[in-house]
Scaffold this motif. Sequence first.
Motif, mmCIF file in Angstrom:
data_model
loop_
_atom_site.group_PDB
_atom_site.id
_atom_site.type_symbol
_atom_site.label_atom_id
_atom_site.label_comp_id
_atom_site.label_asym_id
_atom_site.label_seq_id
_atom_site.Cartn_x
_atom_site.Cartn_y
_atom_site.Cartn_z
ATOM 1 N N MET A 71 0.808 -1.305 -0.094
ATOM 2 C CA MET A 71 -0.066 -0.131 -0.012
ATOM 3 C C MET A 71 0.961 1.271 0.059
ATOM 4 N N GLU A 72 2.137 1.077 0.204
ATOM 5 C CA GLU A 72 2.926 2.342 0.309
ATOM 6 C C GLU A 72 2.958 3.319 -0.695
ATOM 7 N N GLY A 73 2.790 4.551 -0.556
ATOM 8 C CA GLY A 73 2.673 5.570 -1.650
ATOM 9 C C GLY A 73 1.232 5.579 -2.358
ATOM 10 N N LYS A 74 0.270 4.673 -2.002
ATOM 11 C CA LYS A 74 -0.901 4.627 -2.457
ATOM 12 C C LYS A 74 -1.994 5.266 -1.344
ATOM 13 N N GLN A 75 -3.058 5.755 -2.155
ATOM 14 C CA GLN A 75 -4.158 6.075 -1.428
ATOM 15 C C GLN A 75 -5.400 5.192 -1.389
ATOM 16 N N SER A 76 -5.608 4.247 -2.428
ATOM 17 C CA SER A 76 -6.597 3.361 -2.367
ATOM 18 C C SER A 76 -6.448 2.350 -3.358
ATOM 19 N N THR A 77 -7.467 1.502 -3.445
ATOM 20 C CA THR A 77 -7.441 0.328 -4.331
ATOM 21 C C THR A 77 -7.196 0.636 -5.737
ATOM 22 N N ASP A 78 -7.730 1.738 -6.106
ATOM 23 C CA ASP A 78 -7.828 2.133 -7.430
ATOM 24 C C ASP A 78 -6.497 2.227 -8.090
ATOM 25 N N GLU A 79 -5.378 2.342 -7.241
ATOM 26 C CA GLU A 79 -4.038 2.422 -7.965
ATOM 27 C C GLU A 79 -3.170 0.945 -7.788
ATOM 28 N N LEU A 80 -4.240 -0.228 -7.679
ATOM 29 C CA LEU A 80 -3.621 -1.523 -7.788
ATOM 30 C C LEU A 80 -4.044 -2.200 -8.903
ATOM 31 N N ASN A 81 -3.502 -3.373 -9.411
ATOM 32 C CA ASN A 81 -3.827 -4.214 -10.182
ATOM 33 C C ASN A 81 -4.673 -5.098 -9.644
ATOM 34 N N GLU A 82 -5.500 -5.953 -10.376
ATOM 35 C CA GLU A 82 -6.302 -7.066 -10.090
ATOM 36 C C GLU A 82 -5.754 -7.903 -8.890
ATOM 37 N N THR A 83 -4.602 -8.472 -9.305
ATOM 38 C CA THR A 83 -3.680 -9.235 -8.679
ATOM 39 C C THR A 83 -3.591 -8.836 -7.066
ATOM 40 N N GLN A 84 -3.041 -7.431 -7.234
ATOM 41 C CA GLN A 84 -2.598 -6.714 -5.929
ATOM 42 C C GLN A 84 -3.827 -6.486 -5.045
ATOM 43 N N LYS A 85 -5.053 -6.199 -5.762
ATOM 44 C CA LYS A 85 -6.359 -5.911 -4.890
ATOM 45 C C LYS A 85 -6.712 -7.356 -4.391
ATOM 46 N N THR A 86 -6.383 -8.312 -4.966
ATOM 47 C CA THR A 86 -6.819 -9.832 -4.497
ATOM 48 C C THR A 86 -5.815 -10.068 -3.199
ATOM 49 N N GLU A 87 -4.592 -9.597 -3.485
ATOM 50 C CA GLU A 87 -3.695 -9.952 -2.431
ATOM 51 C C GLU A 87 -3.918 -9.111 -1.049
ATOM 52 N N VAL A 88 -4.344 -7.902 -1.305
ATOM 53 C CA VAL A 88 -4.635 -7.072 0.039
ATOM 54 C C VAL A 88 -6.053 -7.617 0.640
ATOM 55 N N PHE A 89 -6.904 -8.034 -0.249
ATOM 56 C CA PHE A 89 -7.993 -8.496 0.616
ATOM 57 C C PHE A 89 -7.808 -9.844 1.181
ATOM 58 N N ASN A 90 -6.886 -10.623 0.645
ATOM 59 C CA ASN A 90 -6.713 -12.173 1.225
ATOM 60 C C ASN A 90 -5.791 -11.710 2.380
ATOM 61 N N THR A 91 -4.892 -10.581 2.671
ATOM 62 C CA THR A 91 -4.052 -10.336 3.618
ATOM 63 C C THR A 91 -5.185 -10.070 4.804
ATOM 64 N N LEU A 92 -5.779 -9.005 4.340
ATOM 65 C CA LEU A 92 -6.695 -8.453 5.269
ATOM 66 C C LEU A 92 -7.589 -9.525 6.099
ATOM 67 N N GLU A 93 -8.022 -10.553 5.096
ATOM 68 C CA GLU A 93 -8.954 -11.299 5.750
ATOM 69 C C GLU A 93 -8.016 -12.505 6.672
ATOM 70 N N TRP A 94 -6.778 -12.786 6.304
ATOM 71 C CA TRP A 94 -5.731 -13.671 6.940
ATOM 72 C C TRP A 94 -5.798 -12.758 8.555
ATOM 73 N N ILE A 95 -5.436 -11.688 8.673
ATOM 74 C CA ILE A 95 -5.229 -10.804 9.746
ATOM 75 C C ILE A 95 -6.465 -10.787 10.604
ATOM 76 N N GLU A 96 -7.654 -10.795 10.014
ATOM 77 C CA GLU A 96 -8.924 -10.876 10.804
ATOM 78 C C GLU A 96 -9.333 -12.305 11.295
ATOM 79 N N ALA A 97 -8.983 -13.160 10.560
ATOM 80 C CA ALA A 97 -8.986 -14.649 10.909
ATOM 81 C C ALA A 97 -8.189 -14.835 11.988
ATOM 82 N N ALA A 98 -6.720 -14.503 12.041
ATOM 83 C CA ALA A 98 -5.951 -14.710 13.096
ATOM 84 C C ALA A 98 -6.130 -14.011 14.420
#
Length: 148
Positions: A71-98
């Motif tokens: 996420m560094e240097g970015k303000q929103s998911t608009d600045e990410l490609n689809e793979t990066q958006k999925t990675e952000v979502f999966n990481t947030l979900e992993w953290i939430e589950a943990a």
Amino acid sequence: MKIRACLLALLLVAPVASASVDRGVLQFEAIRTQQAQIRTGVESRSGRFKELPANTRSELLAKQAQLLSLMEGKQSTDELNETQKTEVFNTLEWIEAAVNNADDERMVCERRAILGSTRKERVCKTAGQLRVEREAARERMDSRDMQR
């Protein structure tokens, strides 16, 4: 408030300050704030984080670092490609589950090719659903091998 509720609120009710903001866009400032609060709790081993196993605690901190780097240097998911958006979502979900000790409830998304097309679609299932599907597929394979 549970992290999942915060994530859903961020996903579904993006800031309305600008009429041109996409409703599915995650604003990174809110995520950074949330992750800083989680990090503080994990590092101090207080509240709901005091029972977190050491290996989960260190993995959580590593995943946070990876997320913040993405996420560094970015303000929103608009600045990410689809793979990066999925990675952000999966990481947030992993953290939430943990944090909530609910690994089977964690959502996992992947981009899959649509049969007969060059397009890809995003498919999301819980970790528990994926585990059940893997086990069922393994059992089908084993039963076929035994029939031969």
